[in-house]
Design a protein around this motif. Sequence first.
Motif, PDB file in Angstrom:
ATOM      1  N   TRP A   1      43.576  32.097 -23.293  1.00  0.00           N
ATOM      2  CA  TRP A   1      42.318  32.764 -22.998  1.00  0.00           C
ATOM      3  C   TRP A   1      42.154  33.589 -22.016  1.00  0.00           C
ATOM      4  O   TRP A   1      42.795  33.383 -21.038  1.00  0.00           O
TER       5      TRP A   1
ATOM      6  N   CYS B   1      38.781  36.192 -20.141  1.00  0.00           N
ATOM      7  CA  CYS B   1      37.664  36.819 -20.180  1.00  0.00           C
ATOM      8  C   CYS B   1      37.463  37.853 -19.125  1.00  0.00           C
ATOM      9  O   CYS B   1      38.534  38.003 -18.138  1.00  0.00           O
TER      10      CYS B   1
ATOM     11  N   THR C   1      34.280  40.082 -17.300  1.00  0.00           N
ATOM     12  CA  THR C   1      32.547  40.353 -16.903  1.00  0.00           C
ATOM     13  C   THR C   1      32.507  41.310 -16.241  1.00  0.00           C
ATOM     14  O   THR C   1      33.089  41.821 -15.047  1.00  0.00           O
TER      15      THR C   1
ATOM     16  N   GLY D   1      29.706  39.671 -20.654  1.00  0.00           N
ATOM     17  CA  GLY D   1      31.225  39.761 -20.753  1.00  0.00           C
ATOM     18  C   GLY D   1      31.942  38.976 -22.205  1.00  0.00           C
ATOM     19  O   GLY D   1      30.914  39.075 -23.426  1.00  0.00           O
ATOM     20  N   LEU D   2      33.162  39.222 -22.105  1.00  0.00           N
ATOM     21  CA  LEU D   2      33.734  38.933 -23.324  1.00  0.00           C
ATOM     22  C   LEU D   2      34.899  37.985 -23.131  1.00  0.00           C
ATOM     23  O   LEU D   2      35.507  38.298 -22.139  1.00  0.00           O
ATOM     24  N   LEU D   3      34.778  36.914 -23.996  1.00  0.00           N
ATOM     25  CA  LEU D   3      36.024  35.829 -23.867  1.00  0.00           C
ATOM     26  C   LEU D   3      36.700  36.075 -25.026  1.00  0.00           C
ATOM     27  O   LEU D   3      36.358  35.890 -26.299  1.00  0.00           O
TER      28      LEU D   3
ATOM     29  N   SER E   1      30.810  36.784 -26.814  1.00  0.00           N
ATOM     30  CA  SER E   1      30.185  37.543 -26.140  1.00  0.00           C
ATOM     31  C   SER E   1      28.844  36.910 -25.338  1.00  0.00           C
ATOM     32  O   SER E   1      28.016  36.183 -26.121  1.00  0.00           O
ATOM     33  N   TYR E   2      28.980  37.236 -24.262  1.00  0.00           N
ATOM     34  CA  TYR E   2      27.637  36.122 -23.232  1.00  0.00           C
ATOM     35  C   TYR E   2      27.236  37.128 -22.127  1.00  0.00           C
ATOM     36  O   TYR E   2      27.542  38.250 -22.006  1.00  0.00           O
TER      37      TYR E   2
ATOM     38  N   MET F   1      31.220  33.537 -16.483  1.00  0.00           N
ATOM     39  CA  MET F   1      31.964  32.834 -17.386  1.00  0.00           C
ATOM     40  C   MET F   1      32.713  31.775 -16.395  1.00  0.00           C
ATOM     41  O   MET F   1      33.453  32.398 -15.471  1.00  0.00           O
TER      42      MET F   1
ATOM     43  N   ALA G   1      35.068  28.017 -20.516  1.00  0.00           N
ATOM     44  CA  ALA G   1      35.836  28.921 -21.830  1.00  0.00           C
ATOM     45  C   ALA G   1      36.903  27.885 -22.276  1.00  0.00           C
ATOM     46  O   ALA G   1      37.172  27.981 -23.409  1.00  0.00           O
TER      47      ALA G   1
END
Length: 410
Positions: free
Chosen positions: A312, A314, A316, A325-327, A383-384, A388, A393
Amino acid sequence: MKKTIAAILGICLCLSCRSEKDGGITLAVQAGAFDRQDCVVSVGIPEGKGVSDWELIERKGWKNVKVPSQTVKAEGKTILYWILAGHTKAGDIRTFVARPAERQPAQNAMEVEDTRKSLILKKDGKPVLQYNYTCVEPPAGVDTIFRRSGFIHPAYSPAGNVLTNIHPKDHYHHFGIWNPWTHVVYDGKLHDLWNLGERQGTVRAGAIRGTAQGSVFCGYDAALDHVIFTPEGEKTIMEECWKVKTWNLPDVFLWDFESHLSPSTPLPLLLEAYRYAGFSCRATPEWTGENCVMLTSEGKTRQEIDGTTARWICMTGDTQTGRSGLLFMSHPQNYNTPEPLRIWDEQANAGRGDAFINFAPTKNKNWELEPGRHYLLRYRVLSYEGEMTSATADRFWNDFAHPPAVETEQ
């Protein structure tokens, strides 16, 4: 008092017994090796039930608690989806009963809006992402070769911030979240379907094959054509289907992306090794080298990531409401897993450090696609708001890569 308690217990036991007698199915959900928190769960309903609608009950001691669920029929199978709500410890087992239900009026927390130009997936009325199935023109004065359809933009944060970007001046061929291939060898010739300015090919949206909405998820299936330009005219050499679902989880936006690839002629395709290709995201112009950080499952930060592999990644950055952010998570069954990454570091793009990330399974390895065969790539996106952590994660990736097992007992 004793009689009252006995009566209550009797009612609960009757409810449990009745569910099996009425054609219900007992489902044992096993957390497995990982702690779970609001985790997506699914199970195939055994054939022969002949029921299109089901309701789901969780047994909590002597209580029976109704759980939102959603049933989907696809390719001759019936699949029941729900969210394993709250915290479930590793090793725990939770028991549910699925039983036939009367069709109820739709109460959809997760909805699809069709604007006749795009599909907007929504959670409780808030947009999660937009899939553009009609052609989006480039800015005025820019070569029309950069028009494109079949991409996701905007993708939003839970607070409503737009986290993607299209047609940036530095790369007019960047389209939010998209999935083209750069070095495609067909019939002995090399074609570039990523860099539209090369005029060798493109990807175009095809038909919307279906949409779904309900209390657990909403989504769509969409066809795309991978097209090459030749002296004899255009030719579709590969067909793709995107299957996208966004889930009803609290506080975050979580969605799944599947890319189904099939050569569309009797000739094979070679996706030749190249430093970028495949599932990609060009982030909001608000994110630059000054405020955007990146992290991978292997502990790599932005200056170290490019060319490494990860489960993964991420990113931010600053937004109008603070930090969002996006993971991006890659499934362990994807080709060339763990997948190589292509990203821009803080000095990229003439020192601006705009945010771009790409899971590139063909970055260091060819991939041959044979006619008559089907190939699948799966990703999950979170999406958060805020920052992160690696632990968070990892938890989301474990839910994606190793979901809880569900055992059925009729």
